[in-house]
Design an enzyme around this catalytic site. Structure first.
Site, short mmCIF file in Angstrom:
data_model
loop_
_atom_site.label_atom_id
_atom_site.label_comp_id
_atom_site.label_asym_id
_atom_site.label_seq_id
_atom_site.Cartn_x
_atom_site.Cartn_y
_atom_site.Cartn_z
N TYR A 140 29.80 120.27 -22.24
CA TYR A 140 28.73 120.78 -23.10
C TYR A 140 29.10 120.54 -24.55
O TYR A 140 30.23 120.84 -24.95
CB TYR A 140 28.53 122.29 -22.88
CG TYR A 140 27.19 122.58 -22.24
CD1 TYR A 140 26.02 122.22 -22.89
CD2 TYR A 140 27.11 123.18 -20.99
CE1 TYR A 140 24.79 122.46 -22.30
CE2 TYR A 140 25.87 123.42 -20.40
CZ TYR A 140 24.73 123.05 -21.06
OH TYR A 140 23.52 123.28 -20.48
N GLU A 180 26.65 121.14 -27.39
CA GLU A 180 25.49 121.47 -28.24
C GLU A 180 25.91 121.49 -29.70
O GLU A 180 26.96 122.05 -30.04
CB GLU A 180 24.91 122.83 -27.84
CG GLU A 180 24.08 122.73 -26.58
CD GLU A 180 23.45 124.06 -26.18
OE1 GLU A 180 23.57 125.04 -26.94
OE2 GLU A 180 22.85 124.11 -25.11
N ASP A 184 8.06 103.03 -34.16
CA ASP A 184 8.64 103.14 -32.82
C ASP A 184 8.93 101.72 -32.34
O ASP A 184 8.02 100.96 -32.02
CB ASP A 184 7.64 103.84 -31.89
CG ASP A 184 8.18 103.96 -30.46
OD1 ASP A 184 9.18 103.29 -30.13
OD2 ASP A 184 7.59 104.73 -29.67
N THR A 192 14.17 103.35 -27.79
CA THR A 192 14.97 103.59 -26.60
C THR A 192 16.12 102.59 -26.65
O THR A 192 16.07 101.60 -27.37
CB THR A 192 14.15 103.37 -25.32
OG1 THR A 192 13.49 102.12 -25.41
CG2 THR A 192 13.13 104.47 -25.11
N LYS A 232 15.88 99.01 -23.26
CA LYS A 232 14.94 97.89 -23.05
C LYS A 232 15.62 96.62 -23.56
O LYS A 232 16.64 96.23 -23.01
CB LYS A 232 13.62 98.19 -23.75
CG LYS A 232 12.90 99.43 -23.15
CD LYS A 232 11.53 99.63 -23.73
CE LYS A 232 10.78 100.77 -23.07
NZ LYS A 232 11.11 102.10 -23.64
N ARG A 262 19.98 104.15 -20.32
CA ARG A 262 18.70 104.84 -20.52
C ARG A 262 18.88 105.93 -21.58
O ARG A 262 19.80 106.74 -21.50
CB ARG A 262 18.29 105.46 -19.19
CG ARG A 262 16.89 106.03 -19.13
CD ARG A 262 16.44 106.10 -17.69
NE ARG A 262 16.26 104.75 -17.19
CZ ARG A 262 15.18 103.99 -17.42
NH1 ARG A 262 14.17 104.46 -18.12
NH2 ARG A 262 15.09 102.78 -16.94
N1 DSN Z 1 7.38 103.37 -20.01
C1 DSN Z 1 7.83 102.50 -21.07
C2 DSN Z 1 7.24 101.16 -20.95
O1 DSN Z 1 7.16 100.69 -19.84
O2 DSN Z 1 6.88 100.53 -21.93
C3 DSN Z 1 7.56 103.07 -22.36
O3 DSN Z 1 8.00 104.38 -22.36
#
Ligand code: DSN
Length: 413
Positions: free
Chosen positions: A58, A60, A204, A230, A233, A239
């Site tokens: 933990y 925090e 974003d 994120t 990707k 993730r």
């Molecule tokens: N679900 C993602 C995508 O496929 O683009 C975005 O959060």
């Protein structure tokens, strides 16, 4: 007897059922070409960090300001991830590596910048935006007064429309970015529009983050007030989410992530993010991202030359969005055929789509994962021809053989 069978892992000994599911997933990924634009294959090093013992801890709070003892190691890991993130996105003034996901990152950032019930403007999901940009089924559409802009008849953002909506709604935050938008975004123009009404700009970059980190497509660092993304990707990490902010906004953003939206950070994921950022800082990363982009351009060109329509007529990044409205198949039908042939793709609404979200008239493709496997021109053209064949109702078994051959020739890293 294989090595795995002669040396069973602790999981195989303790829980054969879960181990079997995970082994099936290994096989599924090995024998499938992932063309889902939001997926990629991270390295074994990233996976090792992500499954490390620090998952028990933990932590925090933030480095050197934790609510638990024994956080020295977590502090070191988080600080390393933050420093690498700021090196990777040169010019970023502060990094928060704690968000569990892109949606959490957006919700935290929006709450910090707009406050509950604040006004926000983002791109509509059906135009290529994202649920967390103010969609009415997302908390971002419930806790904020959200309005959304669309795209023009060619599928591109119309900055005059954005300006008109922003002037009308007077938001505190304007969001630029999306999840199926395949063209570069003019962040400077967005920032200028935001400034006209005293709004802040949130970019974003969840999808093109890796391409932007490598400098192969223009990004918003130094232009947008806050950048969310994120890490799994195009960035090819574990993730998770991340927020980059200008210095004067960092305190508000950090409080909004913790304690505002999350409790204990997932330190094992932060460690894995640090590993991924370290990989992205290596010289080979730029070449990889360049190939991702070139592969998408080749895919787009081949699909067009074979008679398929694409939203915006092409791509500037890793995403290709096929418009199936002039064919006799839906996105859902092609997705199903593709899966049978060993291609993992997703149905996706196209701008102005008359069909519901579970059916759609589009197919979203992305080249990050197959480029990780080593795909170049010949393989991309072969995949493009399979997709065209699937749309036209060709023999799925024959395509399955082609795809399996490609999977075997280009194994997972
Ligand atoms: N679900 C993602 C995508 O496929 O683009 C975005 O959060």
């Amino acid at each position: 007897m294989s090595h795995a069978e002669s040396h069973p892992s602790p999981l195989r000994i303790a829980d054969a059922e879960v181990a079997a599911w995970l082994q099936r997933e290994d096989r599924r990924q090995s024998n499938t070409l992932t063309l889902i634009a939001s997926e990629n294959h991270c390295s074994a090093a990233v996976r090792e960090a992500s499954s490390s013992r620090i998952t028990d801890k933990y932590a925090e709070g933030y480095p050197n300001r934790r609510y638990y003892g024994g956080c020295e190691i977590a502090d070191g890991i988080e600080e390393l991830a933050r420093q690498r993130a700021m090196q990777l996105f040169a010019g970023a003034e502060d990094a928060n590596v704690q968000p569990h996901s892109g949606t959490t990152a957006n919700l935290s950032a929006l709450l910090a910048l707009a406050g509950p019930n604040g006004r926000i403007v983002g791109m509509a999901l059906k135009a290529g935006g994202h649920l967390s940009h103010g969609h009415d089924k997302s908390h971002t559409g419930m806790v904020f007064q959200a309005r959304q802009y669309g795209v023009d008849g060619t599928g591109r953002i119309d900055l005059d429309d954005v300006r008109k909506l922003v002037k009308e709604h007077q938001p505190k935050v304007l969001i630029a970015g999306g999840s199926s938008y395949c063209r570069n975004i003019d962040y400077a123009a967005f920032a200028a529009i935001a400034r006209e009404v005293g709004a802040l700009l949130l970019a974003d970059i969840a999808h093109p983050a890796g391409l932007m980190a490598a400098g192969v497509v223009p990004g918003p660092i130094g232009i947008a007030d806050v950048v969310t993304m994120t890490t799994h990707k195009t960035l090819r990490g574990p993730r998770g989410g991340m927020i980059l902010a200008k210095k004067d906004l960092a305190k508000a953003i950090n409080s909004s992530v913790f304690p505002g939206s999350q409790g204990g950070p997932l330190v094992q994921q932060i460690a894995a993010k640090a590993v991924a950022f370290g990989e992205a800082l290596q010289p080979g990363f730029r070449g990889y991202q360049q190939r991702v982009k070139e592969n998408a351009a080749m895919l787009a060109e081949r699909l067009l030359s074979q008679g398929l329509d694409l939203v915006t007529g092409g791509t500037d990044n890793h995403i290709v969005l096929v418009d199936l409205r002039k064919t006799d198949v839906t996105g859902a039908q092609v997705e199903e055929r593709a899966l049978a042939a060993g291609l993992s793709v997703n149905k996706n609404a196209v701008p102005g789509d008359p069909r519901p979200p579970m059916v759609t008239s589009g197919l979203r493709l992305g080249t990050a994962a197959v480029t990780t496997r080593g795909f170049g021109r010949d393989q991309i053209l072969a995949v493009a021809d399979v997709i065209v064949g699937l749309v036209r109702g060709g023999d799925v078994d024959r395509y399955r053989t082609t795809v399996q051959g490609l999977c075997e020739a280009f194994p997972l890293p």
